[in-house]
Write a protein that holds these residues in place. Structure first.
Motif, PDB file in Angstrom:
ATOM      1  N   UNK A  40       0.845  -1.203   0.000  1.00 14.64           N
ATOM      2  CA  UNK A  40       0.000   0.000   0.000  1.00 14.64           C
ATOM      3  C   UNK A  40       0.879   1.252   0.000  1.00 14.64           C
ATOM      4  N   UNK A  41       1.928   1.254   0.805  1.00 11.80           N
ATOM      5  CA  UNK A  41       2.824   2.405   0.847  1.00 11.80           C
ATOM      6  C   UNK A  41       3.483   2.631  -0.504  1.00 11.80           C
ATOM      7  N   UNK A  42       3.939   1.558  -1.118  1.00 15.65           N
ATOM      8  CA  UNK A  42       4.637   1.672  -2.394  1.00 15.65           C
ATOM      9  C   UNK A  42       3.685   2.030  -3.529  1.00 15.65           C
ATOM     10  N   UNK A  43       2.621   1.279  -3.686  1.00 15.88           N
ATOM     11  CA  UNK A  43       1.745   1.440  -4.845  1.00 15.88           C
ATOM     12  C   UNK A  43       0.767   2.597  -4.682  1.00 15.88           C
ATOM     13  N   UNK A  44       0.103   2.687  -3.553  1.00 12.72           N
ATOM     14  CA  UNK A  44      -0.980   3.655  -3.394  1.00 12.72           C
ATOM     15  C   UNK A  44      -0.515   5.030  -2.939  1.00 12.72           C
ATOM     16  N   UNK A  45       0.711   5.133  -2.478  1.00 10.62           N
ATOM     17  CA  UNK A  45       1.210   6.434  -2.046  1.00 10.62           C
ATOM     18  C   UNK A  45       2.435   6.865  -2.838  1.00 10.62           C
ATOM     19  N   UNK A  51      12.163   5.505  -4.555  1.00 11.04           N
ATOM     20  CA  UNK A  51      12.489   4.572  -3.479  1.00 11.04           C
ATOM     21  C   UNK A  51      13.822   3.927  -3.808  1.00 11.04           C
ATOM     22  N   UNK A  52      14.451   3.372  -2.810  1.00  8.00           N
ATOM     23  CA  UNK A  52      15.744   2.739  -3.028  1.00  8.00           C
ATOM     24  C   UNK A  52      15.581   1.237  -3.160  1.00  8.00           C
ATOM     25  N   UNK A  53      16.651   0.583  -3.560  1.00  7.35           N
ATOM     26  CA  UNK A  53      16.667  -0.861  -3.657  1.00  7.35           C
ATOM     27  C   UNK A  53      15.936  -1.385  -4.879  1.00  7.35           C
ATOM     28  N   UNK A  54      15.602  -2.668  -4.812  1.00  8.54           N
ATOM     29  CA  UNK A  54      14.936  -3.303  -5.944  1.00  8.54           C
ATOM     30  C   UNK A  54      13.535  -2.759  -6.166  1.00  8.54           C
ATOM     31  N   UNK A  55      12.878  -2.305  -5.120  1.00  5.06           N
ATOM     32  CA  UNK A  55      11.552  -1.700  -5.291  1.00  5.06           C
ATOM     33  C   UNK A  55      11.652  -0.415  -6.104  1.00  5.06           C
ATOM     34  N   UNK A  56      12.679   0.364  -5.850  1.00  3.46           N
ATOM     35  CA  UNK A  56      12.890   1.594  -6.617  1.00  3.46           C
ATOM     36  C   UNK A  56      13.188   1.306  -8.078  1.00  3.46           C
ATOM     37  N   UNK A  57      14.033   0.307  -8.314  1.00  4.48           N
ATOM     38  CA  UNK A  57      14.338  -0.079  -9.697  1.00  4.48           C
ATOM     39  C   UNK A  57      13.077  -0.604 -10.378  1.00  4.48           C
ATOM     40  N   UNK A  58      12.287  -1.396  -9.668  1.00  2.00           N
ATOM     41  CA  UNK A  58      11.043  -1.930 -10.234  1.00  2.00           C
ATOM     42  C   UNK A  58      10.058  -0.801 -10.546  1.00  2.00           C
ATOM     43  N   UNK A  59      10.032   0.238  -9.707  1.00  2.00           N
ATOM     44  CA  UNK A  59       9.153   1.386  -9.985  1.00  2.00           C
ATOM     45  C   UNK A  59       9.610   2.131 -11.240  1.00  2.00           C
ATOM     46  N   UNK A  60      10.914   2.262 -11.429  1.00  2.96           N
ATOM     47  CA  UNK A  60      11.437   2.915 -12.637  1.00  2.96           C
ATOM     48  C   UNK A  60      11.064   2.112 -13.872  1.00  2.96           C
ATOM     49  N   UNK A 107       5.764  -6.037  -8.790  1.00  2.71           N
ATOM     50  CA  UNK A 107       6.032  -7.246  -8.015  1.00  2.71           C
ATOM     51  C   UNK A 107       6.819  -8.282  -8.796  1.00  2.71           C
ATOM     52  N   UNK A 108       6.434  -8.525 -10.025  1.00  5.96           N
ATOM     53  CA  UNK A 108       7.129  -9.502 -10.856  1.00  5.96           C
ATOM     54  C   UNK A 108       8.557  -9.051 -11.141  1.00  5.96           C
ATOM     55  N   UNK A 109       8.744  -7.775 -11.385  1.00  2.00           N
ATOM     56  CA  UNK A 109      10.082  -7.233 -11.617  1.00  2.00           C
ATOM     57  C   UNK A 109      10.944  -7.370 -10.373  1.00  2.00           C
ATOM     58  N   UNK A 110      10.352  -7.153  -9.215  1.00  2.96           N
ATOM     59  CA  UNK A 110      11.095  -7.307  -7.962  1.00  2.96           C
ATOM     60  C   UNK A 110      11.552  -8.748  -7.779  1.00  2.96           C
ATOM     61  N   UNK A 111      10.694  -9.703  -8.095  1.00  2.00           N
ATOM     62  CA  UNK A 111      11.092 -11.115  -8.004  1.00  2.00           C
ATOM     63  C   UNK A 111      12.242 -11.401  -8.967  1.00  2.00           C
ATOM     64  N   UNK A 112      12.138 -10.910 -10.202  1.00  2.00           N
ATOM     65  CA  UNK A 112      13.195 -11.147 -11.192  1.00  2.00           C
ATOM     66  C   UNK A 112      14.525 -10.551 -10.735  1.00  2.00           C
TER      67      UNK A 112
END
Length: 135
Positions: free
Chosen positions: A22-27, A35-44, A54-59
């Motif tokens: 919720x913090x990542x997607x909805x806000x 954001x930093x880390x793999x979540x930040x890269x996945x958002x880019x 989510x799928x990008x984060x797993x990859x």
């Protein structure tokens, strides 16, 4: 007793992953916060190529999971994979069902930090208890 521990682990991982999603997607995502880390890269990659976060984060975590297996062991890797899958499902399938907040930037930053902090605390707290019991 073992099943109760596993059930509590999964419950904490699910609740923590929900808060992080919720913090990542909805806000953070729609406010344009980096954001930093793999979540930040996945958002880019989501913004550039519309790839699921989510799928990008797993990859992106596959090499880390392999390193965990080799360095730390099978049990830790399996717990990490379980949590990665739960959080990725929350990000890709549950969080999009909730409304996106598009209000004040300062409030978005505070809520993103608080929800992420509580979510990661739930996830890490449970893993820390397991490690403490084994020592």
């Amino acid at each position: 007793m073992r099943w109760k521990n596993v059930a509590m682990d999964v419950a904490c991982e699910t609740a923590g992953s929900f808060l992080v999603a919720v913090a990542l997607y909805n806000f953070a995502l729609y406010a344009g916060f980096p954001l930093s880390g793999f979540s930040g890269i996945a958002m880019i990659l989501y913004r550039l190529f519309n790839l699921p976060i989510g799928l990008t984060t797993i990859a992106l975590n596959i090499p880390v999971a392999i390193a965990c297996y080799r360095l730390i062991g099978r049990t830790f890797m399996l717990k990490s994979l379980r949590c990665m899958i739960i959080s990725s499902l929350m990000i890709d399938y549950v969080a999009p069902l909730l409304p996106v907040y598009q209000g004040q930037q300062m409030l978005i930053a505070i809520v993103t930090g608080v929800l992420s902090g509580i979510g990661y605390a739930l996830i890490y707290m449970r893993n820390a208890q397991i490690l403490h019991r084994r020592v």
